[in-house]
Every structure is written in C-alpha cells, then in structure tokens.
Scaffold this motif. Structure first.
Motif, PDB file in Angstrom:
ATOM      1  N   ALA A 166      -6.350 -48.681-115.419  1.00 15.72           N
ATOM      2  CA  ALA A 166      -6.018 -50.113-115.368  1.00 15.72           C
ATOM      3  C   ALA A 166      -6.123 -50.746-116.750  1.00 15.72           C
ATOM      4  N   MET A 167      -7.178 -50.409-117.508  1.00 17.99           N
ATOM      5  CA  MET A 167      -7.349 -50.974-118.848  1.00 17.99           C
ATOM      6  C   MET A 167      -6.264 -50.463-119.796  1.00 17.99           C
ATOM      7  N   LEU A 168      -5.988 -49.169-119.728  1.00 25.86           N
ATOM      8  CA  LEU A 168      -4.973 -48.608-120.617  1.00 25.86           C
ATOM      9  C   LEU A 168      -3.585 -49.145-120.281  1.00 25.86           C
ATOM     10  N   SER A 169      -3.312 -49.371-119.007  1.00 29.38           N
ATOM     11  CA  SER A 169      -2.012 -49.934-118.630  1.00 29.38           C
ATOM     12  C   SER A 169      -1.813 -51.293-119.273  1.00 29.38           C
ATOM     13  N   LEU A 170      -2.883 -52.104-119.275  1.00 27.76           N
ATOM     14  CA  LEU A 170      -2.776 -53.413-119.912  1.00 27.76           C
ATOM     15  C   LEU A 170      -2.553 -53.285-121.415  1.00 27.76           C
ATOM     16  N   LEU A 171      -3.278 -52.355-122.053  1.00 24.58           N
ATOM     17  CA  LEU A 171      -3.100 -52.165-123.489  1.00 24.58           C
ATOM     18  C   LEU A 171      -1.689 -51.693-123.819  1.00 24.58           C
ATOM     19  N   ILE A 172      -1.171 -50.762-123.024  1.00 20.27           N
ATOM     20  CA  ILE A 172       0.178 -50.248-123.277  1.00 20.27           C
ATOM     21  C   ILE A 172       1.210 -51.340-123.041  1.00 20.27           C
ATOM     22  N   ASP A 173       1.018 -52.120-121.979  1.00 18.62           N
ATOM     23  CA  ASP A 173       1.941 -53.227-121.722  1.00 18.62           C
ATOM     24  C   ASP A 173       1.915 -54.244-122.861  1.00 18.62           C
ATOM     25  N   GLU A 174       0.718 -54.533-123.378  1.00 17.34           N
ATOM     26  CA  GLU A 174       0.598 -55.482-124.485  1.00 17.34           C
ATOM     27  C   GLU A 174       1.281 -54.927-125.733  1.00 17.34           C
ATOM     28  N   ALA A 175       1.164 -53.608-125.951  1.00 17.04           N
ATOM     29  CA  ALA A 175       1.830 -52.984-127.098  1.00 17.04           C
ATOM     30  C   ALA A 175       3.343 -53.106-126.982  1.00 17.04           C
ATOM     31  N   ARG A 176       3.859 -52.922-125.789  1.00 22.18           N
ATOM     32  CA  ARG A 176       5.306 -53.081-125.592  1.00 22.18           C
ATOM     33  C   ARG A 176       5.714 -54.533-125.799  1.00 22.18           C
ATOM     34  N   ARG A 177       4.888 -55.459-125.297  1.00 22.31           N
ATOM     35  CA  ARG A 177       5.218 -56.871-125.441  1.00 22.31           C
ATOM     36  C   ARG A 177       5.283 -57.270-126.906  1.00 22.31           C
ATOM     37  N   ARG A 178       4.447 -56.635-127.724  1.00 24.04           N
ATOM     38  CA  ARG A 178       4.428 -56.918-129.160  1.00 24.04           C
ATOM     39  C   ARG A 178       5.438 -56.065-129.926  1.00 24.04           C
ATOM     40  N   ASN A 179       6.268 -55.333-129.189  1.00 28.46           N
ATOM     41  CA  ASN A 179       7.340 -54.522-129.784  1.00 28.46           C
ATOM     42  C   ASN A 179       6.810 -53.429-130.714  1.00 28.46           C
ATOM     43  N   LEU A 180       5.644 -52.877-130.413  1.00 23.49           N
ATOM     44  CA  LEU A 180       5.160 -51.727-131.170  1.00 23.49           C
ATOM     45  C   LEU A 180       6.010 -50.519-130.799  1.00 23.49           C
ATOM     46  N   SER A 181       6.191 -49.613-131.743  1.00 15.29           N
ATOM     47  CA  SER A 181       7.078 -48.482-131.491  1.00 15.29           C
ATOM     48  C   SER A 181       6.343 -47.245-131.001  1.00 15.29           C
ATOM     49  N   ARG A 182       5.046 -47.085-131.366  1.00 15.85           N
ATOM     50  CA  ARG A 182       4.353 -45.866-130.978  1.00 15.85           C
ATOM     51  C   ARG A 182       2.846 -46.105-130.893  1.00 15.85           C
ATOM     52  N   LEU A 183       2.226 -45.455-129.906  1.00 16.64           N
ATOM     53  CA  LEU A 183       0.770 -45.475-129.762  1.00 16.64           C
ATOM     54  C   LEU A 183       0.232 -44.075-130.051  1.00 16.64           C
ATOM     55  N   PHE A 184      -0.962 -44.020-130.651  1.00 15.01           N
ATOM     56  CA  PHE A 184      -1.616 -42.744-130.956  1.00 15.01           C
ATOM     57  C   PHE A 184      -3.019 -42.765-130.366  1.00 15.01           C
ATOM     58  N   VAL A 185      -3.581 -41.577-130.160  1.00 12.02           N
ATOM     59  CA  VAL A 185      -4.951 -41.481-129.680  1.00 12.02           C
ATOM     60  C   VAL A 185      -5.561 -40.177-130.189  1.00 12.02           C
ATOM     61  N   LEU A 186      -6.852 -40.209-130.476  1.00 15.13           N
ATOM     62  CA  LEU A 186      -7.655 -39.018-130.787  1.00 15.13           C
ATOM     63  C   LEU A 186      -8.639 -38.832-129.641  1.00 15.13           C
ATOM     64  N   THR A 187      -8.620 -37.664-129.004  1.00 18.24           N
ATOM     65  CA  THR A 187      -9.515 -37.449-127.870  1.00 18.24           C
ATOM     66  C   THR A 187     -10.091 -36.043-127.902  1.00 18.24           C
ATOM     67  N   LEU A 188     -11.363 -35.949-127.554  1.00 21.18           N
ATOM     68  CA  LEU A 188     -12.020 -34.651-127.481  1.00 21.18           C
ATOM     69  C   LEU A 188     -11.845 -34.001-126.117  1.00 21.18           C
ATOM     70  N   THR A 189     -12.027 -34.798-125.049  1.00 20.71           N
ATOM     71  CA  THR A 189     -12.132 -34.216-123.702  1.00 20.71           C
ATOM     72  C   THR A 189     -11.082 -34.719-122.723  1.00 20.71           C
ATOM     73  N   ALA A 190     -10.233 -35.679-123.123  1.00 20.24           N
ATOM     74  CA  ALA A 190      -9.320 -36.305-122.149  1.00 20.24           C
ATOM     75  C   ALA A 190      -7.861 -35.993-122.449  1.00 20.24           C
ATOM     76  N   ARG A 191      -7.611 -34.806-122.963  1.00 21.27           N
ATOM     77  CA  ARG A 191      -6.233 -34.464-123.322  1.00 21.27           C
ATOM     78  C   ARG A 191      -5.309 -34.520-122.098  1.00 21.27           C
ATOM     79  N   GLU A 192      -5.737 -33.940-120.974  1.00 17.10           N
ATOM     80  CA  GLU A 192      -4.892 -33.930-119.781  1.00 17.10           C
ATOM     81  C   GLU A 192      -4.711 -35.342-119.223  1.00 17.10           C
TER      82      GLU A 192
END
Length: 623
Positions: free
Chosen positions: A83-109
């Motif tokens: 739910a939190m990530l959906s809001l962040l991704i939606d906000e990124a689209r609303r701001r017309n960002l082109s790409r999101l990145f993430v560094l993760t140790l254990t949540a690759r899947e």
C-alpha cells in the motif's frame, strides 16, 4: 492491540515523525544516512498514532531511489508495504518521473512482483550517485533494481490493483470477493468511516432481514476470526449493519491496508488518454484523482468498480427535476432523506406542521414516525404529498409480499392515510417554495394542471429519491440509459414504471459494464434514478463483476440471485381519495411510462431506444 481492531491510515511524513521513523529503521538494521533529508517524500502507515510502517524516496531530477521500506514487527504480510509503495509509485508517476530504482538485500522477489527488474549499479544515472545509499550506506551485495515508469504507462495496468470506489455494503462486498480470488485492491471512501450512508439513517429498521443484508464472502472471512453472524431472520437497524458487519470487516488484516478513508474521488480517466483518444486506450491504466484531507492525490488501477451509491445526491422537491424556485433559500427548513424524528431530530418537528414529499419507503418511515410523534407532542401535524395519484405500489403487496416487514410498512401507511390523521395531497407537482414569516408556502399544480397552494408549513421532508453523480466518469466512455442514467443494458430490467424490488431480473457483469473496458458500476448507483434495489442485488452484482475481472466468465455469467417478490406489479392502479377515476388513473400511468407489460409511449422514446416490456423471465410482473 491487534491490527484487526485498528483503522490504518496512510499519510505524508512530517519533521515531527523523524524519531519514530529512525527507530523503526534501526529496528530493521536499515541505514538512516540521508533519510532525514528526504523525509518529506516518506509515506507512513499509522493506527491511532502508532507508526506501523514507512517507505520513502530520494528524488533526483527525473529519477528517484526508493528506500527505507519497513513494517513494524508483527504487522508484516498484511499488505502495508504494498500500500505504501503503491502510493509512492503513483506519486512518482504524477510528478512525471521516468524511472524508479531500489537497493535491496532480501526483498528482490518482492520488488520483482511490483515490476522492478535487475540492473547494474554502475549504470545508475549520475544524479543518483549523490545518494548516501549508493555511496556505501547499503552493503555491496544489495540487489540494484529499476522500474521504468514510461513503459509502465501502457503495459503495467495488469499489475495494478482494482479500485473499489465507496466502502458501503456493496463496495466492501466487492472487496471481500477480490480478496477471495487473490486480486489486489484499493478501496476509496469519502467519509471518515465505512458505511457512512447507512449511518445517515441508522435509526431506521430495514424491512429485509439479515439474510438479504449479509454478503456470503464477508461472512466467511469474518467467521475465520471467531465472529458470530446475526440471526438470519432478524431485521437489523441500518446502523447495526455497519456496527456488526461492515466495521469489523474493514478492520480485518486483509482489508485495512487497502482501505483509504477520508478520500473523495473527484474524477476518473485513463493514463495519457483523454476521452477522445481511442488507440491503445484499453491497455492504459485508470487514473483516479481524489482529494484526501485537502490534498489532491492520484492513484492508478487496472479496473474500477464504482459503488459510490446515490445517497449523497438527493432529488430536489421540484417536479421538473430541477430545484423548486426558492428551494435553496428554504434549505434550513428542508431535510433530504429520513430524519431521526423520534430521536436526535425530535425538537425540529415536535409541535410543528411537516410536509413529507415522496412515495417510497423513505417517505413511509418518516410519516409513521411523525404520526407517533403527533401522539406524544400536542400541536404536531403532518401532511403527505405525492406526485402520482396511483398509490398501489406505494402501499405495496401486503400479505403477498415475500418480505413481511415491507408489506407491513405499506399497510401501516395505508391505515395512516385512511385514518384522517394527516392531510393528504395527491398529484401535487411542486414548482415553488415561498417564505411567509417563519413558515413556508408550497405552490404547484395538481394532477389535472390546476394551481395548488399550501400554507403554514414549518418543515419539509424531501423523500423523492436520489440520483447518481455522473461527473466522476465524464472523461470515460460510458453508455447510460437515457431515462434512468443506469447502465444502458440494465435500464429495461429495472424501469420503475414496470418493476419493483422483487420483479427485477437478475443480472451481472455484462449489464453492468460500459464501453470503457474495466469500468463497472454496481450497487444502487447501477440503477441510476430507479428506486428498485435491494442490498442482495448489489452483492450478486459484485460477485459477477469480480469473477469477470478474474477471467472466470463461467462464474460471472451464472445467476446466483433469488429476490423476494413484492406482491405488486409496478404500475397497478389504486384509487386514492381525491385521485382521478380509474380511466384517468390509467391515463396518468400511461403518461408516466406505460402500463405493466407494455412499452413506453412511442412519443417519449427515441427511435433507437429499446422498448420497455416485461421479459418472460420476469416471473412476477403481471402475475
């Protein structure tokens, strides 16, 4: 306190939240370097002031780096992170960002399921290299992943949740069915709690028993927590439906994270497509623009189930469909709906003369409560005005009604009308309200066009029904019945000139769909301006629509609804005192839309409109 007794809200972080956020990140051994500098982009999940989760982003030009996704111990695997990530991704689209990145140790899947793909950290945009996370705060073995928002614009709709608009009984039934089929969802509700429309008339006892007011999937999911169902044959108060079913269901761990309260939907569209554009439109996700506590937000969804209802859109007093002249100026003395006459609204009506306008169950409840108040409070008087002089459908089928309480309601109203304890005005079409001192005068026309005027009215209860809010879908391709504003295919099945609650033919996703793929209207809003609706109908609508969205067309097309008969055909006549003779009454009925099992008058319908006649499958129409 466990999660299923809390209401969870999502909001933007403030500087005052930093100590709690830092503590949560440290408890997960996540880096906090640089996090406070980007706290304004963080989304927090809270319940009664307790921080349950956080997720943030560092924005660098047209790119952003997700970070600090954490959920409190004991609250994982309940959808908070999504739910939190959906809001962040939606906000990124609303701001017309082109790409999101993430560094993760254990949540690759986990991030792969959200559409992120593996990438080489060396290929990270130069702007991102200013982040403390890429400068060594994250271990070297962390997985670097990216999500292209531009590509997602047209291809990722299937990965998005299904949006349910409205958290009343039918909206939450849709949520229950989405959960049962494992489909992600987000439910938006304008009010601060679920079932708000029911609470508006919470003092009213429903004429249908729990058997027809409890969705099977909601009951099954509640029962898994030890919840006990109410007596199937008991008649609940409207408020009890909320208190005993809707609120406990909304607090379930599978429901609460996807429920967004205080979120009023303002408009729906398609990402990158206005109403005129068609090529590629069906593949684009829906855009849902909403207002949340004064802030405009946008969400994306693969499909939309509109269960917003009609209760907040009352019909006016004016017989033309427009407010009567002077209606706005008299607003302080007009109540729209069913007031709590014997409870919190008692002082408003005690010792005064009240005019009730309307011919449905809402009007009946108000009139019977006023009659009881008149016995208790001297000087309390009541009058009843109906637009049509044909009252058979108003009084119902009596003993022939399969819902005894519904039949008894009509019989009680008939007895009150016959007793002379109230003034009765048949065939009144209101044109104007005039203020005379502290009272109102009501001006209009009778059934034969003669001018009528009624003076000395202290209060008016407008129980003339409701209408749908069509503004939400103004940028979408919708096809509505030209008379009822229901979905076009549903119109002939629910025409109030032909049908009552128990004569409506069962229907499903095909009748509830629009030309806009993935858009469905369910619940009372699906009926437009027709008052022919029972809660059980909405539950079946939700079942069929969700089955269709899941790709199970065999289940979606299967009819699983058995409505109780009303014992009355939609336009059978009844000679009320002061009404026209039978021949005149038939003429009035014809002018209102035709007799039972007959089409609408040709003069009223465009050549392309479907004829309104009873289907052989409508077993109770005309007996």
């Amino acid at each position: 306190m466990s999660l299923n007794t809390k209401t969870i809200s999502l909001r933007q972080a403030t500087p005052a939240d930093w100590p709690a956020v830092a503590a949560l990140l440290r408890s997960h051994q996540l880096p906090i370097d640089g996090a406070q500098d980007h706290l304004s982009t963080f989304v927090l999940a809270l319940s009664q002031g307790e921080l349950l989760g956080c997720a943030g982003a560092e924005v660098y030009g047209e790119h952003a780096l997700l970070r600090s996704v954490a959920v409190a111990p004991g609250q994982q695997k309940q959808g908070l992170g999504r739910a939190m990530l959906s809001l962040l991704i939606d906000e990124a689209r609303r701001r017309n960002l082109s790409r999101l990145f993430v560094l993760t140790l254990t949540a690759r899947e986990y991030f792969s399921a959200l559409g992120f793909q593996a990438a080489a950290v060396q290929e990270a945009p130069d702007a991102l290299k200013a982040s403390a996370l890429l400068q060594g705060a994250c271990p070297a073995e962390a997985h670097f992943m990216s999500l292209s928002l531009l590509a997602a614009e047209a291809t990722a709709a299937e990965d998005l949740p299904i949006a349910v608009l409205g958290a009343g009984p039918v909206g939450l039934a849709a949520v229950a069915k989405l959960i049962a089929r494992g489909l992600p969802f987000v439910a938006l509700e304008a009010a601060p709690q679920v079932g708000a429309h029911l609470l508006d008339y919470g003092h009213v006892r429903l004429f249908s028993s729990w058997r027809y007011n409890l969705d099977a999937d909601m009951a099954r999911q509640l029962a898994a927590t030890g919840w006990q169902p109410p007596d199937a044959e008991a008649l609940p108060l409207a408020a009890e439906v909320v208190e005993q079913v809707l609120q406990p269901f909304a607090e379930l761990p599978a429901v609460a994270p996807g429920l967004m309260l205080n979120t009023r939907v303002r408009a729906i569209s398609r990402a990158g497509f206005d109403k005129v554009k068609s090529a590629g439109r069906a593949q684009a996700p829906f855009i849902i623009r909403a207002e949340q506590k004064g802030r405009v937000i946008e969400l994306r969804a693969r499909a939309v189930i509109d269960a917003t209802g009609t209760w907040g859109q009352p019909n006016p007093l004016g017989a033309s469909g427009l407010p009567a002249l002077g209606e706005a100026e008299a607003a302080a003395q007009v109540f729209y709906g069913i007031p709590d006459i014997l409870g919190r609204e008692r002082a408003r009506y005690a010792g005064r003369k009240t005019l009730v306008v309307g011919a449905g169950h809402s009007a009946a409840n108000a009139l019977l409560a006023l009659a009881e108040l008149a016995q208790q409070e001297p000087g309390t008087r009541l009058a009843w005005a109906v637009r049509s002089p044909v009252l058979k459908r108003v009084f119902g089928g009596g003993d022939a009604d399969a819902l005894p309480a519904r039949g008894q309601l009509g019989q009680a109203l008939r007895s009150l009308q016959s007793s002379g304890a109230m003034e009765f005005i048949a065939g009144l079409r209101i044109n104007e309200l005039r203020r005379v001192g502290h009272q109102l005068s009501v001006l209009g026309q009778g059934a034969n066009g003669e001018p009528l005027q009624f003076d000395g009215i202290d209060q008016i209860i407008c129980a003339t029904g409701q209408r749908p809010d069509l503004s939400l879908s103004s940028e979408l391709s919708v096809k509505l019945d030209p008379w009822l504003e229901s979905t076009e295919a549903l119109g002939p099945l629910i025409d109030p000139n032909l049908h009552s609650c128990g004569t409506v033919r069962p229907h499903g996703h095909r009748e509830l769909a629009h030309p806009e793929p993935g858009l469905y209207t369910v619940g009372v809003k699906s009926c437009g301006r027709a008052p022919t609706f029972l809660m059980a109908t909405g539950f079946e609508q939700a079942r069929s629509v969700v089955a269709a969205l899941a790709g199970d067309l065999a289940a979606a097309d299967r009819v699983e609804l058995d409505l109780p008969e009303t014992g009355v055909c939609g336009s059978e006549s009844f000679e009320a005192p002061g009404s026209p003779a039978p021949a005149a009454a038939e003429a009035v009925a014809a002018a209102a839309g035709g007799s039972c099992c007959g089409p609408r008058p040709v003069a009223q319908a465009p050549a392309s409109a479907p004829a309104r006649s009873c289907s052989p499958k409508q077993t109770s129409c005309c007996g």
